[in-house]
Write a protein that holds these residues in place. Sequence first.
Motif, PDB file in Angstrom:
ATOM      1  N   ALA A 151       0.826  -1.213   0.000  1.00  0.00           N
ATOM      2  CA  ALA A 151       0.000   0.000   0.000  1.00  0.00           C
ATOM      3  C   ALA A 151       0.855   1.256   0.000  1.00  0.00           C
ATOM      4  O   ALA A 151       0.531   2.241   0.650  1.00  0.00           O
ATOM      5  CB  ALA A 151      -0.925  -0.009   1.223  1.00  0.00           C
ATOM      6  N   GLY A 152       1.958   1.211  -0.728  1.00  0.00           N
ATOM      7  CA  GLY A 152       2.802   2.394  -0.837  1.00  0.00           C
ATOM      8  C   GLY A 152       2.210   3.424  -1.784  1.00  0.00           C
ATOM      9  O   GLY A 152       1.052   3.323  -2.209  1.00  0.00           O
ATOM     10  N   LEU A 153       3.010   4.418  -2.122  1.00  0.00           N
ATOM     11  CA  LEU A 153       2.547   5.486  -3.000  1.00  0.00           C
ATOM     12  C   LEU A 153       2.076   4.906  -4.332  1.00  0.00           C
ATOM     13  O   LEU A 153       2.808   4.209  -5.023  1.00  0.00           O
ATOM     14  CB  LEU A 153       3.685   6.481  -3.246  1.00  0.00           C
ATOM     15  N   GLY A 154       0.814   5.209  -4.685  1.00  0.00           N
ATOM     16  CA  GLY A 154       0.261   4.745  -5.951  1.00  0.00           C
ATOM     17  C   GLY A 154      -0.131   3.281  -5.970  1.00  0.00           C
ATOM     18  O   GLY A 154      -0.453   2.737  -7.031  1.00  0.00           O
ATOM     19  N   LYS A 155      -0.100   2.620  -4.794  1.00  0.00           N
ATOM     20  CA  LYS A 155      -0.434   1.200  -4.741  1.00  0.00           C
ATOM     21  C   LYS A 155      -1.696   0.974  -3.912  1.00  0.00           C
ATOM     22  O   LYS A 155      -2.105   1.831  -3.132  1.00  0.00           O
ATOM     23  CB  LYS A 155       0.732   0.399  -4.149  1.00  0.00           C
ATOM     24  N   SER A 156      -2.279  -0.185  -4.093  1.00  0.00           N
ATOM     25  CA  SER A 156      -3.480  -0.544  -3.343  1.00  0.00           C
ATOM     26  C   SER A 156      -3.459  -2.039  -3.078  1.00  0.00           C
ATOM     27  O   SER A 156      -2.891  -2.814  -3.855  1.00  0.00           O
ATOM     28  CB  SER A 156      -4.737  -0.179  -4.141  1.00  0.00           C
ATOM     29  N   VAL A 157      -4.071  -2.436  -1.969  1.00  0.00           N
ATOM     30  CA  VAL A 157      -4.164  -3.864  -1.676  1.00  0.00           C
ATOM     31  C   VAL A 157      -5.111  -4.554  -2.644  1.00  0.00           C
ATOM     32  O   VAL A 157      -5.072  -5.778  -2.787  1.00  0.00           O
ATOM     33  CB  VAL A 157      -4.629  -4.115  -0.227  1.00  0.00           C
ATOM     34  N   LEU A 158      -5.975  -3.790  -3.307  1.00  0.00           N
ATOM     35  CA  LEU A 158      -6.839  -4.378  -4.316  1.00  0.00           C
ATOM     36  C   LEU A 158      -6.001  -4.768  -5.522  1.00  0.00           C
ATOM     37  O   LEU A 158      -5.093  -4.047  -5.926  1.00  0.00           O
ATOM     38  CB  LEU A 158      -7.934  -3.388  -4.742  1.00  0.00           C
ATOM     39  N   SER A 159      -6.306  -5.904  -6.084  1.00  0.00           N
ATOM     40  CA  SER A 159      -5.549  -6.407  -7.226  1.00  0.00           C
ATOM     41  C   SER A 159      -6.419  -6.411  -8.476  1.00  0.00           C
ATOM     42  O   SER A 159      -7.599  -6.783  -8.425  1.00  0.00           O
ATOM     43  CB  SER A 159      -5.044  -7.826  -6.940  1.00  0.00           C
ATOM     44  N   GLN A 160      -5.827  -5.977  -9.570  1.00  0.00           N
ATOM     45  CA  GLN A 160      -6.484  -6.025 -10.869  1.00  0.00           C
ATOM     46  C   GLN A 160      -5.737  -7.003 -11.759  1.00  0.00           C
ATOM     47  O   GLN A 160      -4.523  -7.185 -11.618  1.00  0.00           O
ATOM     48  CB  GLN A 160      -6.491  -4.643 -11.525  1.00  0.00           C
ATOM     49  N   SER A 161      -6.438  -7.609 -12.688  1.00  0.00           N
ATOM     50  CA  SER A 161      -5.806  -8.531 -13.623  1.00  0.00           C
ATOM     51  C   SER A 161      -5.963  -8.007 -15.038  1.00  0.00           C
ATOM     52  O   SER A 161      -6.936  -7.323 -15.363  1.00  0.00           O
ATOM     53  CB  SER A 161      -6.422  -9.930 -13.512  1.00  0.00           C
TER      54      SER A 161
END
Length: 469
Positions: free
Chosen positions: A63-73
């Motif tokens: 969950a760093g800068l520009g990241k999310s725990v949600l994952s996309q494929s």
Amino acid sequence: MTSAITAPTYDPTTTATALAQKYTASAQERITNGTTQATATTKALSTLSSAISAFQSSLASLAGLGKSVLSQSATLSDTTVGSASAKASASAGTYSLFVQQIATAGQVSYNGLSDGAATGGTLKVKLSDESNASATPVSFDVDLSAASADTDGDGKLSIRELASAINRSSGNTGLVSAGVVTIGSETRLVLTSQNTGVANTISLDPSGVGDATLQSGLGNRTMVTAAQDAVVLLGGKSGTPIQQSSNTFTNIDGVSMTFTRAQAASENPFTLTVASNSSGTVSNMQSFVDAYNKLKSAIDTLVDPGDTTASKAAGAFANDSGVKALQSRLVSMLRPSSGLSLASYGITANRDGTLALDSTRLTKQLAASPTGLSGLIGSASTSAPSGLAGSMNTYLNLWSNSTSGQIKQRTDANTKAQTDLTKRQSDLDTQYNSAYARYLKQFTDLQTLQSTMNSNVTMFDALFGSDKS
């Protein structure tokens, strides 16, 4: 007549050692205990620092800068053309694509060359888009002087020495690779661009080469592989062309596609599908749970009160209120005061305080509230912290900050204490040595006096014994 003096026998060295040890025993015990505690504190601080650092690194990764725990494929309907991946920021959608051509590196050869050219002069290597007259080429010069190129010192230039000079040129910063290919009796100089794209078409300017024969030979180029850009059509065969020098495309926000082959004209376009990836999100949250549990386990061990009945030693920070406060604060931050909770996404606490993940419940809640988890976890970014990750990372920075954090302050204080203990030990060693020397002299003198008195007694006994007349 019997001896009037009976004195104990003893060794001055042993006696002096025992008395000197007794003289310094109390102070030595305090120093030893202090040193043991300082050493344990050093190890404990290192353990705590490593545990916090590992957890913060995990937060930054998830969950760093520009990241999310949600994952996309990102999925390609035809996986033979390449591969795709998506960041959490990628928007769901489908795209029709057609790979018209892939990017290639340029490769040229110079044939019919022979060894024995005179050294001297400069060869210019150029890379450019030769179809665009206004394009500015990239170039570098190759020094063909004896000192630079003539590696065997025979005063002549071989084709292999020429290739080596090109590769070793200071201006050749990963632009061109030169090699020698022998076909039959013919030696060829082969140059390959290290980057793909039409702008990496290789040519030589031999006008500065000193040897006339070599200059002529380097003026005749054979194109082995034409450098070209990759072209992908967005919207199918009649779609909008996207042209670039690399085979990796990032034109769709949050999506990266790398293509490995061009499609034939008879092939159909393929589809790129971007969608939420529940299994990826579950994996991310399991990583968060595992990272938290490792941190908690490390802290719990450090503050463990121990159990004397089971011969279990207490942790190094068993009586440290600061580390205990850290332990409590991390637990409390897992319980937001309002809104969605970790429990609603299947993350609950075990009896020992560690976390457990119910993947089925998490997947079900993601379907009902796909963006809620992202808001709950938030961002661990230092510049814009939010949610649980932001709160935890910000608080942990109070401990891990390399200039003013608690671990730095405690380490500095402990280092000072160890320095003081070392000095105190040195001073005590001096006291011990002084006491030892004093006792040794005293008991050596006493032993000498005792020996003299015993000798006199023996003499008197011999002179005035009862058996004498």
